[in-house]
Design an enzyme around this catalytic site. Structure first.
Site, PDB file in Angstrom:
ATOM      1  N   ASP A   4       0.817  -1.257   0.003  1.00  0.00           N
ATOM      2  CA  ASP A   4      -0.102  -0.055   0.104  1.00  0.00           C
ATOM      3  C   ASP A   4       0.947   1.235   0.053  1.00  0.00           C
ATOM      4  O   ASP A   4       1.360   1.518   0.992  1.00  0.00           O
ATOM      5  CB  ASP A   4      -0.781   0.174   1.057  1.00  0.00           C
ATOM      6  CG  ASP A   4      -2.063   1.305   0.999  1.00  0.00           C
ATOM      7  OD1 ASP A   4      -2.194   1.841   0.165  1.00  0.00           O
ATOM      8  OD2 ASP A   4      -2.529   1.367   2.372  1.00  0.00           O
ATOM      9  N   ASP A  34      -1.831   5.889  -6.533  1.00  0.00           N
ATOM     10  CA  ASP A  34      -2.095   4.943  -5.536  1.00  0.00           C
ATOM     11  C   ASP A  34      -2.292   3.554  -5.862  1.00  0.00           C
ATOM     12  O   ASP A  34      -2.873   3.289  -6.800  1.00  0.00           O
ATOM     13  CB  ASP A  34      -3.469   5.384  -4.929  1.00  0.00           C
ATOM     14  CG  ASP A  34      -3.554   4.677  -3.728  1.00  0.00           C
ATOM     15  OD1 ASP A  34      -2.740   4.061  -2.884  1.00  0.00           O
ATOM     16  OD2 ASP A  34      -4.879   4.334  -3.497  1.00  0.00           O
TER      17      ASP A  34
END
Length: 465
Positions: A144, A349
């Protein structure tokens, strides 16, 4: 026979029209088989293409929901569920942005860890396998770029406080290098300042506690800890700070934990900045039956920068990596939007599925893309508004889509898997033009995305996996 020829005839007529409408630029469209988005039946790592000058250590790994894994998870989320979680993640990221939140030695200059398409906690999609403790115990962790504190589930933990995972829980008592982070230390105080807890645990108050709550409501709490992290055979990181989770809740996806690559001091990237220069990269595979990679220290050891195109990072964010988009091209032609349409910037992201694009830019993109795909029937979809029914077609003609960023860096999205997801355009509207958008992981597929934090730039390399 006539019914079989109809789709081909429609395609010929429309493709000819598009070629004429775009001044003969037929290279702006690509015909691809409708099976191109289907995972392969066998595991494949052959598409990984590391930069030969980066001295990257590459370790092939497997995909949790594809044919590369020995034990399959029984609760793979649907595409609709992935998008629902992605929407929750968007809200979470926007709320953090609006609030303004923001000892190792080795011989090689970089290390590579393959990434693989999986499911999600909070819509995360890719996992890496690392070793934790001494002796090292394999841990499958969600990757992440939008969070900072890494964690794994740890013993003691029973079925009421931890979710079941495929691998055994990490047992600190069996590691010779494990140590809880004490209270009243700088590491614990910094954790408190960055919103991850840092309070002393009960039972004497000697240990530093951590707590994380994600956008979909899932949460983890436990002891902030220090341990050895093995990234690849012979490549161990001493004194890695992470959360040893003893109490989980919410919609977790049964993985062993999370590997955080954000920009705050708690992330793996920042903890290792003295070794790897605050640089890392990854390549996300086009299909879940293929492998990609995660590389730390990607700009060390003489990486061939000429193979990348670079764009500067915008204002510094503690966690998120923000760049400025300037243009979108469809079928060889730029869509007509003012520069102000991209004024909010784009967060890159790894955990968001489809790209979240500001209102003006998305409205224009949708109109142009639908025109380019007029040969195929639109179908209703509860999550995305530009989806198609390709039943009866052996191949479809898809317009090339390219994104351009400040400094002229242009990336051509993979066709079709970087443009279409589940037969839908992999973009949706994020909100007002002056708010950040998010470059999702579908658009990033097959590109090596290099986060060169030390030099304040992001690079892209085509066809890396």
């Amino acid at each position: 026979m006539a019914s079989l020829l109809l789709p081909l005839l429609v395609c010929v007529i429309l493709c000819t029209y598009y070629s004429l409408a775009h001044g003969g630029k037929e290279h702006g469209f690509v015909a691809v088989p409708t099976t191109a988005s289907e995972p392969e039946a066998v595991c494949s790592t052959s598409r990984v293409r590391l930069d030969p000058e980066s001295n990257t250590v590459f370790v092939p790994l497997v995909h949790l929901h594809g044919p590369c894994v020995a034990t399959q998870s029984s609760d793979k989320p649907s595409f609709s569920e992935r998008l629902r979680r992605s929407r929750a993640r968007l809200k979470y990221i926007m709320s953090r942005v609006s609030k303004g939140m923001e000892g190792t030695t080795r011989d090689d200059a970089s290390v590579s860890i393959p990434t693989h398409l999986g499911g999600s906690v909070d819509s995360l999609e890719y996992v890496v396998t690392v070793g934790l403790g001494t002796p090292a115990v394999s841990q499958v962790l969600l990757m992440d770029t939008g969070s900072d504190l890494s964690w794994v589930q740890c013993k003691p933990c029973n079925s009421t406080t931890c979710y079941p995972q495929n691998d055994p829980l990490f047992d600190p008592s069996k590691s010779s290098t494990y140590a809880p982070v004490p209270c009243n230390t700088d590491a614990c105080r910094n954790l408190t300042g960055n919103g991850y807890g840092g309070n002393c645990t009960s039972g004497g108050g000697a240990q530093c506690g951590f707590a994380i709550t994600y956008g979909d409501g899932s949460q983890t709490t436990g002891v902030y800890s220090n341990e050895a992290l093995t990234l690849a055979p012979g490549v161990a990181v001493k004194d890695f700070h992470f959360g040893c989770g003893h109490d989980q809740g919410g919609n977790n996806d049964k993985y062993d934990g999370l590997l955080s690559l954000g920009g705050a001091p708690e992330s793996l990237v920042m903890q290792m900045s003295s070794v790897y220069g605050g640089a890392f990269s990854y390549c996300l595979p086009a299909l879940n039956s293929q492998a990609g990679f995660l590389a730390l220290g990607a700009t060390s050891g003489g990486v061939n920068a000429s193979s990348f195109v670079f764009t500067p990072m915008m204002q510094e964010q503690k966690t998120y990596y923000l760049v400025n988009m300037t243009r979108i091209t469809v079928g060889g032609e730029s869509i007509d939007v003012p520069q102000s349409a991209f004024s909010g910037g784009m967060i890159i992201d790894s955990g968001t599925v489809v790209t979240q694009l500001q209102h003006t830019a998305y409205s224009a993109l949708k109109v142009v893309f639908r025109k380019a795909m007029a040969a195929y029937p639109l179908v209703p979809n509860g999550e995305l508004d530009t989806c198609y029914n390709f039943t009866g077609y052996s191949s479809v003609t898809v317009p090339r889509v390219a994104l351009t960023f400040s400094g002229g860096a242009t990336i051509d999205l993979d066709i079709p898997n970087g443009i279409l997801s589940d037969d839908c355009l992999a973009f949706r509207e994020s909100g007002p033009d002056d708010q950040p958008g998010i470059l999702g992981n579908v658009n990033q597929r097959t590109l090596e995305v290099l986060y060169d934090v030390g030099r304040g730039r992001v690079g892209f390399r085509a066809a890396a996996c």
